[in-house]
Design a protein around this motif. Structure first.
Motif, mmCIF file in Angstrom:
data_model
loop_
_atom_site.group_PDB
_atom_site.id
_atom_site.type_symbol
_atom_site.label_atom_id
_atom_site.label_comp_id
_atom_site.label_asym_id
_atom_site.label_seq_id
_atom_site.Cartn_x
_atom_site.Cartn_y
_atom_site.Cartn_z
ATOM 1 N N LEU A 221 -0.607 -5.149 0.926
ATOM 2 C CA LEU A 221 -0.963 -3.834 0.999
ATOM 3 C C LEU A 221 -2.077 -3.476 -0.289
ATOM 4 O O LEU A 221 -1.702 -3.889 -1.168
ATOM 5 C CB LEU A 221 0.175 -2.848 0.734
ATOM 6 C CG LEU A 221 -0.059 -1.414 0.274
ATOM 7 C CD1 LEU A 221 -1.142 -0.619 1.553
ATOM 8 C CD2 LEU A 221 1.343 -0.871 -0.072
ATOM 9 N N ASN A 222 -3.178 -2.746 -0.105
ATOM 10 C CA ASN A 222 -4.038 -2.321 -1.222
ATOM 11 C C ASN A 222 -3.167 -0.966 -1.684
ATOM 12 O O ASN A 222 -3.159 0.100 -1.233
ATOM 13 C CB ASN A 222 -5.318 -2.001 -0.740
ATOM 14 C CG ASN A 222 -6.155 -1.396 -1.776
ATOM 15 O OD1 ASN A 222 -5.819 -0.750 -2.782
ATOM 16 N ND2 ASN A 222 -7.516 -1.581 -1.758
ATOM 17 N N SER A 223 -2.784 -1.125 -2.868
ATOM 18 C CA SER A 223 -1.685 -0.088 -3.243
ATOM 19 C C SER A 223 -2.364 1.247 -3.900
ATOM 20 O O SER A 223 -1.764 1.906 -4.364
ATOM 21 C CB SER A 223 -0.858 -0.793 -4.442
ATOM 22 O OG SER A 223 -1.691 -1.277 -5.533
ATOM 23 N N GLY A 274 -1.155 4.698 7.449
ATOM 24 C CA GLY A 274 -2.405 4.123 7.431
ATOM 25 C C GLY A 274 -2.834 3.707 5.926
ATOM 26 O O GLY A 274 -2.214 4.317 4.938
ATOM 27 N N CYS A 275 -3.271 2.619 6.026
ATOM 28 C CA CYS A 275 -3.404 1.789 4.524
ATOM 29 C C CYS A 275 -4.460 0.677 4.868
ATOM 30 O O CYS A 275 -5.024 0.553 5.699
ATOM 31 C CB CYS A 275 -2.109 1.175 4.007
ATOM 32 S SG CYS A 275 -1.478 0.082 5.036
ATOM 33 N N THR A 276 -5.022 0.293 3.564
ATOM 34 C CA THR A 276 -5.882 -0.843 3.737
ATOM 35 C C THR A 276 -5.278 -2.016 3.120
ATOM 36 O O THR A 276 -4.426 -1.971 2.111
ATOM 37 C CB THR A 276 -7.164 -0.665 2.913
ATOM 38 O OG1 THR A 276 -6.980 -0.245 1.515
ATOM 39 C CG2 THR A 276 -8.200 0.456 3.106
ATOM 40 N N VAL A 277 -5.368 -3.224 3.542
ATOM 41 C CA VAL A 277 -4.741 -4.258 3.317
ATOM 42 C C VAL A 277 -5.790 -5.530 2.773
ATOM 43 O O VAL A 277 -7.161 -5.235 3.128
ATOM 44 C CB VAL A 277 -3.862 -4.978 4.512
ATOM 45 C CG1 VAL A 277 -2.729 -3.892 4.853
ATOM 46 C CG2 VAL A 277 -4.641 -5.427 5.577
ATOM 47 N N ASN A 278 -5.188 -6.224 2.074
ATOM 48 C CA ASN A 278 -6.219 -7.616 1.559
ATOM 49 C C ASN A 278 -6.159 -8.703 2.413
ATOM 50 O O ASN A 278 -6.480 -9.576 1.995
ATOM 51 C CB ASN A 278 -5.944 -7.571 0.107
ATOM 52 C CG ASN A 278 -6.308 -6.443 -0.700
ATOM 53 O OD1 ASN A 278 -7.420 -5.680 -0.368
ATOM 54 N ND2 ASN A 278 -5.279 -5.997 -1.622
ATOM 55 N N ASP A 279 -5.738 -8.460 3.619
ATOM 56 C CA ASP A 279 -5.385 -9.791 4.553
ATOM 57 C C ASP A 279 -7.114 -10.289 4.673
ATOM 58 O O ASP A 279 -7.985 -9.822 4.998
ATOM 59 C CB ASP A 279 -4.911 -9.458 6.013
ATOM 60 C CG ASP A 279 -3.586 -9.631 5.633
ATOM 61 O OD1 ASP A 279 -2.977 -9.591 4.569
ATOM 62 O OD2 ASP A 279 -2.816 -9.201 6.887
ATOM 63 N N GLY A 280 -7.242 -11.750 4.549
ATOM 64 C CA GLY A 280 -8.329 -12.338 5.199
ATOM 65 C C GLY A 280 -9.756 -11.902 4.288
ATOM 66 O O GLY A 280 -9.708 -10.869 3.883
#
Length: 280
Positions: A221-223, A274-280
């Motif tokens: 998770l982008n916190s 809803g959130c942004t993640v730092n996967d990949g």
């Protein structure tokens, strides 16, 4: 004139976004010959009463091309955000509307984003566009930056019932029935293709919310920001907010309410994150 448009799966009933003109295009819920439009005038009490006395399965329907054409109107710079194309035909009808307008006037600027999500994540993408427009970013760069944002934007969920998703072919009916019998909360997300995918399950709300936080951590998770929409479950949304902030103290968390379509699919007690993640 610049304009931002979403379909009603964004759970957003306003007329402007950060000063940029905004319009929601309604999806519909259909039960036999009765049609309920998801919009500012949707009467949840009337809908609940109607389905309580009806044995007919309810289906959802995407916006028409005409509704997108009307929303675009005479705006010459338009950004359209839709629910995942894997879940609805909204993206395709918006693209058709865009094509029809550009055939008549190729100088207009219109872009349609498939958010591969719904609810708070779709809304976050639209808000991102409004922020860039306020910074004076030009059309092509707004498109590029918003698409890069969407590439890391995800929707996660905790659902107490999967009945409506199963009845509309979004998930397997056997899985939905089993979840109901066992009285478990189902945890999942819209995956890279924008399809609904189960990521876990838990008995009881407290375990479900902690498990959902664990899933967010697992997906990096982008916190900075999280948006939680709830289906008649503000208590649950606040509990989840507290758990996220215990893990990420500086995270900005907003809480919103699911409108008609998302309430129908999330069902009572459901939470969408809803959130942004730092996967990949």
């Amino acid at each position: 004139m610049k304009k931002i448009i979403t379909d009603s799966a964004a759970n957003l009933n306003v007329t402007t976004l950060n000063g940029i003109e905004y319009q929601s295009v309604g999806l519909t819920l259909v039960c036999g010959d009765k049609v309920f439009l998801d919009g500012a005038d949707f009467d949840q009490a009337e809908f609940d009463k109607f389905i309580e006395n009806s044995s007919t399965e309810i289906k959802s329907s995407c916006p028409s091309v005409e509704s997108y054409l009307a929303a675009i109107g005479d705006a010459d710079e338009v950004y359209i955000f839709t629910i995942s194309s894997a879940l609805s035909g909204s993206y395709n009808t918006a693209q058709t509307a865009k094509k029809m307008i550009l055939e008549e006037d190729p100088n207009r600027k219109i872009h349609v984003f498939d958010t591969k999500a719904a609810g708070p994540a779709e809304r976050m993408a639209a808000v991102k566009a409004s922020e860039l427009l306020n910074e004076g970013v030009d059309f092509s760069e707004v498109v590029a930056q918003v698409q890069a944002y969407i590439d890391h934007l995800k929707i996660f969920f905790s659902l107490q019932s999967l009945t409506n998703l199963a009845n509309n072919g979004r998930i397997n009916k056997t899985v939905a029935k089993l979840a109901g019998v066992l009285k478990i909360n189902v945890l999942g997300w819209a995956n890279e293709e924008g399809k609904i995918e189960q990521l876990g399950k838990a008995r009881g709300a407290k375990r479900a919310y902690q498990s959902l936080v664990d899933i967010l951590v697992k997906h990096n998770l982008n916190s900075k920001k999280v948006v939680i929409d709830h289906a008649n479950n503000e208590k649950g949304a606040l509990a989840l907010k507290d758990l996220i902030q215990a893990k990420y103290p500086d995270c900005q968390i907003e809480i919103g309410i699911c409108t008609a379509l998302c309430s129908f699919y999330a069902e009572k007690g459901g939470l969408m994150v809803g959130c942004t993640v730092n996967d990949g």
